[in-house]
Scaffold this motif. Structure first.
Motif, short mmCIF file in Angstrom:
data_model
loop_
_atom_site.label_atom_id
_atom_site.label_comp_id
_atom_site.label_asym_id
_atom_site.label_seq_id
_atom_site.Cartn_x
_atom_site.Cartn_y
_atom_site.Cartn_z
N ILE A 203 17.36 -38.46 18.59
CA ILE A 203 18.10 -39.72 18.43
C ILE A 203 17.14 -40.89 18.33
CG2 ILE A 203 19.67 -41.32 19.60
CD1 ILE A 203 21.12 -38.88 20.74
N LEU A 204 16.13 -40.93 19.18
CA LEU A 204 15.16 -42.01 19.14
C LEU A 204 14.42 -42.04 17.81
CD1 LEU A 204 13.63 -44.31 20.55
CD2 LEU A 204 12.09 -42.60 21.54
N TYR B 149 7.77 -33.25 19.75
CA TYR B 149 8.40 -33.20 21.07
C TYR B 149 7.83 -32.01 21.84
CZ TYR B 149 11.24 -29.64 18.73
OH TYR B 149 11.65 -28.54 18.02
N GLN C 67 19.13 -31.56 26.54
CA GLN C 67 19.34 -33.01 26.55
C GLN C 67 18.09 -33.76 26.11
OE1 GLN C 67 20.05 -35.07 30.37
NE2 GLN C 67 21.96 -35.81 29.48
N ALA C 68 16.92 -33.29 26.54
CA ALA C 68 15.67 -33.96 26.16
C ALA C 68 15.43 -33.89 24.66
CB ALA C 68 14.50 -33.34 26.92
N TRP C 69 15.76 -32.74 24.06
CA TRP C 69 15.58 -32.61 22.60
C TRP C 69 16.47 -33.59 21.86
CZ3 TRP C 69 18.61 -31.56 18.37
CH2 TRP C 69 17.93 -31.25 17.18
N TYR C 70 17.72 -33.70 22.27
CA TYR C 70 18.64 -34.61 21.59
C TYR C 70 18.21 -36.07 21.79
CZ TYR C 70 22.14 -31.45 19.76
OH TYR C 70 22.80 -30.49 19.01
N ARG C 71 17.70 -36.41 22.96
CA ARG C 71 17.20 -37.77 23.17
C ARG C 71 16.04 -38.08 22.24
NH1 ARG C 71 17.11 -38.07 29.82
NH2 ARG C 71 19.37 -38.41 30.12
N HIS C 72 15.13 -37.12 22.10
CA HIS C 72 13.97 -37.33 21.22
C HIS C 72 14.41 -37.51 19.77
CE1 HIS C 72 9.90 -36.78 19.63
NE2 HIS C 72 10.43 -35.95 18.75
#
Length: 300
Positions: free
Chosen positions: A224-225, A211, A217-222
């Motif tokens: 989770i994906l 990442y 928020q971007a870290w958590y989205r990455h």
């Protein structure tokens, strides 16, 4: 956090560790999108929070294992004891404990010789009975040596399990609500290799560590994906268990529609079959070398 069983392994939960210096800088936190109500938590507290959430959702595990220095956290040990969850938590070699010497091995035994506090490193030097248990690690088989000792740490009785490979020594603080033998703890600690393999595959196949974001928020989205993708691959691996597919080979199969334009399906399967045979030969050669090292260490 990851979960491992005889059927497979997969990532289950995640938390972002933030140094205390970050949370003391409101401007920096605001730029990174960190929620204002976020408070500092140690890594052990994050582990406790994830385990509590899993238990609340109805999940159970026979044993919790962790490396590094999680064994020093008294609140984590107390929480796991309260929930009746066995654990094998890592400790650093300089930690001081009371070595309980005696013939009675169960944790509830009281007849033992109490000595002054010693470091775990000193216990490893004085223990004479080391057992070689042939187990396969995350990077292949290794002739690890194992030993155990009864100790008292911060007023409670534990079993100290030590793992040695050359000069590399690891220490694990073990406790269980029911009496367990030495080989049980060896198998549980060795089960961490599946967890390490899970993280390794997530990094290699779905880019868990690739990442390039600096936002909360971007870290958590990455993450989770990546967790969803590696979970899908783990499910496919479990379904094709008899065929012996690995995560890497499943990724190759899923990528075929994207790069195999103009290539026949028969040719793609032929290539995959050759790739699997090549990997099987390499794994066989690796196992032969490992067994030779285990049986004839003087020739290694």
């Amino acid at each position: 956090m990851a979960y491992s069983s005889p059927k497979g392994y997969a990532l289950t939960d995640w938390r972002l560790y933030l140094p205390e210096s970050w949370l003391k800088d409101p401007t920096r936190c605001k730029e990174a999108g960190i929620p204002e109500d976020t408070v500092f938590q140690t890594k052990a507290q994050l582990v406790q929070e994830m385990v509590a959430q899993a238990l609340a959702a109805g999940y159970r595990a026979a044993c919790l294992t962790a490396d590094a220095d999680y064994g020093k956290a008294p609140y984590l040990r107390a929480f796991l004891k309260q929930e009746q969850i066995a654990f094998a938590l890592g400790l650093q070699k300089k930690v001081l404990v009371v070595w309980l010497k005696g013939k009675l091995r169960p944790l509830h035994a009281t007849r033992c010789l109490r000595e002054a506090e010693v470091s775990l490193e000193q216990i490893a030097q004085d223990v004479s009975e080391w057992l070689v248990v042939p187990l396969k690690g995350s990077q292949g088989g290794n002739p690890y040596e194992w030993a155990s000792a009864q100790i008292e740490y911060e007023g409670d009785r534990y079993e100290l399990v030590m793992r040695r490979l050359g000069k590399d020594l690891r220490y694990f603080l073990c406790w269980s609500p029911q009496p367990q033998d030495f080989l049980y703890w060896v198998s549980q600690i060795a089960g961490r290799w599946d967890i390490e393999r899970c993280f390794q595959e997530a990094k290699q196949e779905v880019g868990l560590d690739e990442y390039q974001v600096r936002k909360w928020q971007a870290w958590y989205r990455h993450v989770i994906l990546c967790t969803v993708l590696i979970g899908l691959l783990a499910r496919l691996k479990s379904q094709f268990r008899e065929e012996g597919w690995t995560i890497a080979q499943l990724c190759q199969v899923l990528r075929i529609p994207f790069w195999a334009r103009g290539v026949s399906v028969a040719h793609s399967w032929h290539w995959l079959r050759w790739k699997r045979q090549h990997n099987a030969k390499a794994a066989k050669a690796h196992r032969k070398r490992w067994l030779k090292t285990l049986l004839y260490p003087e020739d290694a």
